[in-house]
Write a protein that holds these residues in place. Structure first.
Motif, PDB file in Angstrom:
ATOM      1  N   ARG A 117       0.832  -1.211   0.000  1.00 39.90           N
ATOM      2  CA  ARG A 117       0.000   0.000   0.000  1.00 39.90           C
ATOM      3  C   ARG A 117       0.866   1.261   0.000  1.00 39.90           C
ATOM      4  O   ARG A 117       0.547   2.243  -0.664  1.00 39.90           O
ATOM      5  CB  ARG A 117      -0.926  -0.021   1.218  1.00 39.90           C
ATOM      6  CG  ARG A 117      -1.919   1.115   1.268  1.00 39.90           C
ATOM      7  CD  ARG A 117      -2.875   1.017   2.455  1.00 39.90           C
ATOM      8  NE  ARG A 117      -2.181   0.992   3.741  1.00 39.90           N
ATOM      9  CZ  ARG A 117      -2.137  -0.060   4.556  1.00 39.90           C
ATOM     10  NH1 ARG A 117      -2.748  -1.182   4.247  1.00 39.90           N
ATOM     11  NH2 ARG A 117      -1.488   0.002   5.706  1.00 39.90           N
ATOM     12  N   GLU A 118       1.976   1.221   0.733  1.00 38.99           N
ATOM     13  CA  GLU A 118       2.857   2.388   0.843  1.00 38.99           C
ATOM     14  C   GLU A 118       3.970   2.392  -0.207  1.00 38.99           C
ATOM     15  O   GLU A 118       4.848   3.249  -0.171  1.00 38.99           O
ATOM     16  CB  GLU A 118       3.455   2.464   2.245  1.00 38.99           C
ATOM     17  CG  GLU A 118       2.433   2.670   3.338  1.00 38.99           C
ATOM     18  CD  GLU A 118       1.687   3.990   3.248  1.00 38.99           C
ATOM     19  OE1 GLU A 118       2.177   4.926   2.588  1.00 38.99           O
ATOM     20  OE2 GLU A 118       0.610   4.100   3.855  1.00 38.99           O
ATOM     21  N   LEU A 119       3.952   1.420  -1.107  1.00 42.75           N
ATOM     22  CA  LEU A 119       4.931   1.327  -2.205  1.00 42.75           C
ATOM     23  C   LEU A 119       6.368   1.170  -1.700  1.00 42.75           C
ATOM     24  O   LEU A 119       7.311   1.725  -2.260  1.00 42.75           O
ATOM     25  CB  LEU A 119       4.823   2.538  -3.143  1.00 42.75           C
ATOM     26  CG  LEU A 119       3.445   2.809  -3.733  1.00 42.75           C
ATOM     27  CD1 LEU A 119       3.465   4.081  -4.563  1.00 42.75           C
ATOM     28  CD2 LEU A 119       2.974   1.629  -4.581  1.00 42.75           C
ATOM     29  N   VAL A 120       6.514   0.408  -0.618  1.00 38.98           N
ATOM     30  CA  VAL A 120       7.838   0.125  -0.073  1.00 38.98           C
ATOM     31  C   VAL A 120       8.276  -1.232  -0.615  1.00 38.98           C
ATOM     32  O   VAL A 120       7.625  -2.248  -0.381  1.00 38.98           O
ATOM     33  CB  VAL A 120       7.809   0.092   1.470  1.00 38.98           C
ATOM     34  CG1 VAL A 120       9.172  -0.297   2.022  1.00 38.98           C
ATOM     35  CG2 VAL A 120       7.362   1.436   2.018  1.00 38.98           C
ATOM     36  N   LEU A 126      14.612  -4.164   3.584  1.00 39.73           N
ATOM     37  CA  LEU A 126      15.848  -4.829   4.018  1.00 39.73           C
ATOM     38  C   LEU A 126      16.969  -3.821   4.234  1.00 39.73           C
ATOM     39  O   LEU A 126      17.759  -3.948   5.173  1.00 39.73           O
ATOM     40  CB  LEU A 126      16.271  -5.888   3.001  1.00 39.73           C
ATOM     41  CG  LEU A 126      15.372  -7.119   2.890  1.00 39.73           C
ATOM     42  CD1 LEU A 126      15.870  -8.050   1.785  1.00 39.73           C
ATOM     43  CD2 LEU A 126      15.277  -7.851   4.224  1.00 39.73           C
ATOM     44  N   ASN A 127      17.039  -2.823   3.378  1.00 42.84           N
ATOM     45  CA  ASN A 127      18.058  -1.782   3.527  1.00 42.84           C
ATOM     46  C   ASN A 127      17.853  -1.017   4.836  1.00 42.84           C
ATOM     47  O   ASN A 127      18.818  -0.729   5.556  1.00 42.84           O
ATOM     48  CB  ASN A 127      18.028  -0.826   2.332  1.00 42.84           C
ATOM     49  CG  ASN A 127      19.182   0.141   2.359  1.00 42.84           C
ATOM     50  OD1 ASN A 127      20.334  -0.247   2.572  1.00 42.84           O
ATOM     51  ND2 ASN A 127      18.877   1.417   2.152  1.00 42.84           N
ATOM     52  N   ALA A 128      16.606  -0.700   5.167  1.00 43.37           N
ATOM     53  CA  ALA A 128      16.316  -0.016   6.435  1.00 43.37           C
ATOM     54  C   ALA A 128      16.715  -0.888   7.612  1.00 43.37           C
ATOM     55  O   ALA A 128      17.228  -0.384   8.623  1.00 43.37           O
ATOM     56  CB  ALA A 128      14.833   0.348   6.507  1.00 43.37           C
ATOM     57  N   MET A 129      16.496  -2.190   7.488  1.00 46.77           N
ATOM     58  CA  MET A 129      16.921  -3.109   8.549  1.00 46.77           C
ATOM     59  C   MET A 129      18.437  -3.076   8.711  1.00 46.77           C
ATOM     60  O   MET A 129      18.944  -3.010   9.835  1.00 46.77           O
ATOM     61  CB  MET A 129      16.470  -4.543   8.232  1.00 46.77           C
ATOM     62  CG  MET A 129      15.001  -4.804   8.445  1.00 46.77           C
ATOM     63  SD  MET A 129      14.514  -6.485   7.989  1.00 46.77           S
ATOM     64  CE  MET A 129      15.596  -7.495   8.989  1.00 46.77           C
ATOM     65  N   GLY A 133      20.912  -1.890  11.880  1.00 47.97           N
ATOM     66  CA  GLY A 133      21.714  -2.930  12.505  1.00 47.97           C
ATOM     67  C   GLY A 133      20.896  -4.155  12.886  1.00 47.97           C
ATOM     68  O   GLY A 133      21.256  -4.890  13.797  1.00 47.97           O
ATOM     69  N   CYS A 134      19.818  -4.366  12.172  1.00 47.70           N
ATOM     70  CA  CYS A 134      18.920  -5.493  12.450  1.00 47.70           C
ATOM     71  C   CYS A 134      19.154  -6.559  11.391  1.00 47.70           C
ATOM     72  O   CYS A 134      18.913  -6.343  10.208  1.00 47.70           O
ATOM     73  CB  CYS A 134      17.470  -5.007  12.424  1.00 47.70           C
ATOM     74  SG  CYS A 134      16.271  -6.282  12.792  1.00 47.70           S
ATOM     75  N   HIS A 150      10.990   8.033   5.559  1.00 44.95           N
ATOM     76  CA  HIS A 150      12.036   7.160   6.082  1.00 44.95           C
ATOM     77  C   HIS A 150      11.423   6.020   6.896  1.00 44.95           C
ATOM     78  O   HIS A 150      10.408   6.195   7.564  1.00 44.95           O
ATOM     79  CB  HIS A 150      13.018   7.952   6.954  1.00 44.95           C
ATOM     80  CG  HIS A 150      13.794   8.942   6.162  1.00 44.95           C
ATOM     81  ND1 HIS A 150      13.582  10.298   6.254  1.00 44.95           N
ATOM     82  CD2 HIS A 150      14.763   8.779   5.237  1.00 44.95           C
ATOM     83  CE1 HIS A 150      14.392  10.917   5.431  1.00 44.95           C
ATOM     84  NE2 HIS A 150      15.119  10.018   4.796  1.00 44.95           N
ATOM     85  N   ILE A 151      12.077   4.880   6.848  1.00 46.49           N
ATOM     86  CA  ILE A 151      11.629   3.720   7.609  1.00 46.49           C
ATOM     87  C   ILE A 151      12.434   3.670   8.906  1.00 46.49           C
ATOM     88  O   ILE A 151      13.662   3.635   8.887  1.00 46.49           O
ATOM     89  CB  ILE A 151      11.825   2.419   6.810  1.00 46.49           C
ATOM     90  CG1 ILE A 151      10.998   2.462   5.529  1.00 46.49           C
ATOM     91  CG2 ILE A 151      11.441   1.208   7.658  1.00 46.49           C
ATOM     92  CD1 ILE A 151      11.286   1.331   4.562  1.00 46.49           C
TER      93      ILE A 151
END
Length: 160
Positions: A117-120, A126-129, A133-134, A150-151
């Protein structure tokens, strides 16, 4: 030389046109989604340039005077200031203008429907993770798509 300063319409026409077009473009950007605003691609930049060109005549009504341009610049900067002021002082107004953060994952479970829905994209998530550092989805306490695009990933405390 006189033509540089001579308005083709009353000054308030320029203010009214600026207010209407500012409102229209704001609504269109809000409808386009948080992700489109927060993460510019070359295509997004092209779109913004073309939108600026498309609304130009709607704003200036064909007037090419320096006076008209000055009135429009002051109007747009004034509107932007008022929106920023309203957003800073009123949470309901801020939510109206900027939207609300969207929950993308919680307690190690990713909401795939929210991502779509948010086009992510999966890669963006995965990049935000990685940035947070997740290393595993299971370590996510909460992931939100902020209103700036931003995520934000909050991780759980893990025991080794």
């Amino acid at each position: 030389m006189q033509d540089l300063w001579q308005l083709s319409a009353p000054w308030w026409h320029f203010v009214l046109r600026g207010v209407v077009m500012y409102g229209l473009v704001t609504v269109l950007l809000r409808v386009s989604g948080k992700r489109a605003i927060g993460q510019f691609t070359p295509f997004d930049m092209i779109l913004l340039i073309l939108i600026g060109n498309a609304v130009q005549n709607g704003i200036n009504g064909g007037d090419n005077s320096l006076t008209g341009a000055g009135i429009m610049a002051v109007t747009l900067i004034g509107l932007n200031y008022l929106v920023a002021l309203g957003s800073a002082r009123s949470q309901p107004f801020r939510h109206l203008v900027e939207g609300r953060p969207t929950l993308l994952a919680e307690n190690g479970v990713v909401d795939q429907q929210a991502l779509r829905r948010e086009l992510v994209s999966h890669e963006d998530f995965l990049n935000a993770m990685r940035i947070a550092g997740c290393s595993e989805v299971a370590h996510i306490r909460r992931a939100t798509l902020e209103t700036n695009g931003h995520i934000l990933i909050e991780t759980r405390e893990t025991t080794n």
